[in-house]
Design an enzyme around this catalytic site. Structure first.
Site, PDB file in Angstrom:
ATOM      1  NE  ARG A  37      -4.127  -1.856   1.851  1.00  0.00           N
ATOM      2  CZ  ARG A  37      -4.654  -2.638   3.120  1.00  0.00           C
ATOM      3  NH1 ARG A  37      -4.136  -1.818   4.118  1.00  0.00           N
ATOM      4  NH2 ARG A  37      -5.354  -3.403   3.207  1.00  0.00           N
ATOM      5  NE  ARG A  41      -7.512   5.075   2.640  1.00  0.00           N
ATOM      6  CZ  ARG A  41      -8.286   4.289   3.475  1.00  0.00           C
ATOM      7  NH1 ARG A  41      -9.489   4.773   3.473  1.00  0.00           N
ATOM      8  NH2 ARG A  41      -7.901   3.312   3.867  1.00  0.00           N
ATOM      9  NE  ARG A  50      -8.934   6.523  -4.603  1.00  0.00           N
ATOM     10  CZ  ARG A  50     -10.480   6.755  -4.707  1.00  0.00           C
ATOM     11  NH1 ARG A  50     -11.056   7.106  -5.784  1.00  0.00           N
ATOM     12  NH2 ARG A  50     -11.192   6.038  -3.611  1.00  0.00           N
ATOM     13  CG  ASP A  86      -9.223  -3.351  -4.530  1.00  0.00           C
ATOM     14  OD1 ASP A  86      -9.876  -4.518  -4.424  1.00  0.00           O
ATOM     15  OD2 ASP A  86      -8.770  -2.887  -3.640  1.00  0.00           O
ATOM     16  CE1 TYR A 164     -12.646  -8.014   1.557  1.00  0.00           C
ATOM     17  CE2 TYR A 164     -10.870  -9.402   0.593  1.00  0.00           C
ATOM     18  CZ  TYR A 164     -11.345  -8.392   1.513  1.00  0.00           C
ATOM     19  OH  TYR A 164     -10.713  -7.514   2.142  1.00  0.00           O
TER      20      TYR A 164
END
Length: 367
Positions: A37, A41, A50, A86, A164
């Site tokens: 990552r 962010r 973004r 992703d 998921y």
């Protein structure tokens, strides 16, 4: 800003191959370092780029993926880039709808509830048609990197994606997905096999597009015990390594190093060491010496600083890095965090981590 280059071949010459050399077990002057990552962010420029876009719309924009992949490299002397994407693009390629819900994370509008729901999935996936945008992002980024560092492609592993698809999003127990393993073992294998085939084609496509290494994320390994891991995760992890390598050979594509990262699967380190990957990634819950003892000398290790260590003062980060390097040794080792960077981390502390790895490993190598 990334500009599109038409010719997918004729990539720029690689200037820093430290990461690839370490992955293959060759000697390196310093220990290479990158962060899971690392495009994320915690960077103000990431949040800015973004801001206006839906998350998965961003994933589908090769230009934006390229820009987000390059951002951390403009700040830090990292030894590898990892394509911004992703793991849930694979369930999308199978025909499932996934949306990013603010404050909640990725959410499946219709998760798999019954065995019959497997019939709704695409049984044959043309990865170029469904995931071509990832391949375009890789090709564009590989050109835009101008050979600075290698580019890593990735996918989620079958069990993690299955969990998921059944849970419909994040879960603390994975009880719905695990109940399938106990109640519907045959259907579970059917789904895992389907995922394995798509992931294999997807990873091969990433190499064809320009990825120079591949990482398989088994992020939910920790929800399985040793027995279930051995039946429902490990065989597919092995199959992917074997199938990807044989397809790369068939298609005369470069045999790139492969990394497997099975979070919280200490019980399986010996098996993972023999699963056909050049590198085994480690989370922060195992001692370097123990991991090295279980995995042996023939596989490169990657990891495993506790991501929360980056909240410490910079001097403390340096001390922790030095201890980690002494535990793993500077060779056959790629420094990383034991999981991804968190959104509230100070970029300067990320820089301190990267610089400490380079400085301490060079010092240890000299002496």
């Amino acid at each position: 800003i990334c500009s599109f280059v038409r010719s997918p071949k004729g990539f720029p010459t690689l200037k820093n191959d430290t990461f690839l050399r370490a992955a293959r077990g060759e000697e390196t002057e310093h220990t290479p370092v990158w962060c899971m990552r690392q495009a994320g962010r915690y960077l103000p420029e990431f949040r800015e780029a973004r801001a206006a876009q839906d998350f998965f719309a961003t994933c589908r924009s090769p230009k934006l993926c390229c820009e987000l992949t390059l951002q951390p490299l403009r700040r830090f002397p990292l030894d590898a880039a990892i394509i911004f994407s992703d793991i849930l693009v694979v369930p999308q390629a199978l025909g499932m709808e996934v949306v990013m819900v603010p404050g909640k994370g990725p959410t499946f509008t219709e998760p798999l509830k019954e065995v019959e729901d497997l019939l709704k999935l695409r049984q044959k996936v043309d990865v170029t048609a469904e995931l071509g945008y990832v391949f375009q992002a890789i090709t564009l980024t590989r050109h835009s990197l101008e050979g600075r560092v290698p580019l890593i492609g990735f996918s989620g592993a079958p069990w993690t994606l299955m969990s998921y698809m059944i849970e419909g999003g994040g879960s603390t127990t994975m009880a719905k997905a695990k109940s399938w393993l106990y109640r519907h073992p045959e259907a579970s294998h059917q789904l895992l096999r389907l995922l394995t085939d798509v992931i294999t084609d997807y990873l091969v496509g990433q190499v064809a597009a320009g990825a120079q290494a591949l990482q398989l994320f088994e992020s939910h390994a920790g929800h399985l015990g040793p027995e279930q891991f051995e039946v429902f995760a490990l065989p597919y992890i092995r199959d992917i390594a074997q199938a990807v390598k044989s397809k790369l050979k068939e298609e005369a594509l470069p045999l790139v190093p492969m990394i497997v990262f099975a979070k919280d699967a200490h019980y399986a380190l010996r098996d993972l060491a023999r699963a056909g990957y050049e590198v085994v990634g480690l989370d922060w819950t195992i001692r370097p010496q123990e991991a090295r003892a279980q995995i042996g000398k023939d596989v490169t290790l990657q990891g495993n600083l506790d991501p929360c260590a980056l909240y410490a003062p910079k001097e403390k980060i340096g001390e922790l890095v030095k201890k980690m390097l002494e535990g793993f040794g500077t060779q056959r080792y790629i420094a990383n965090l034991g999981h991804g960077l968190y959104p509230d981390m100070n970029p300067e502390h990320v820089g301190a981590f990267v610089e400490a790895v380079h400085a301490h490993s060079r010092h240890i190598n000299k002496h």
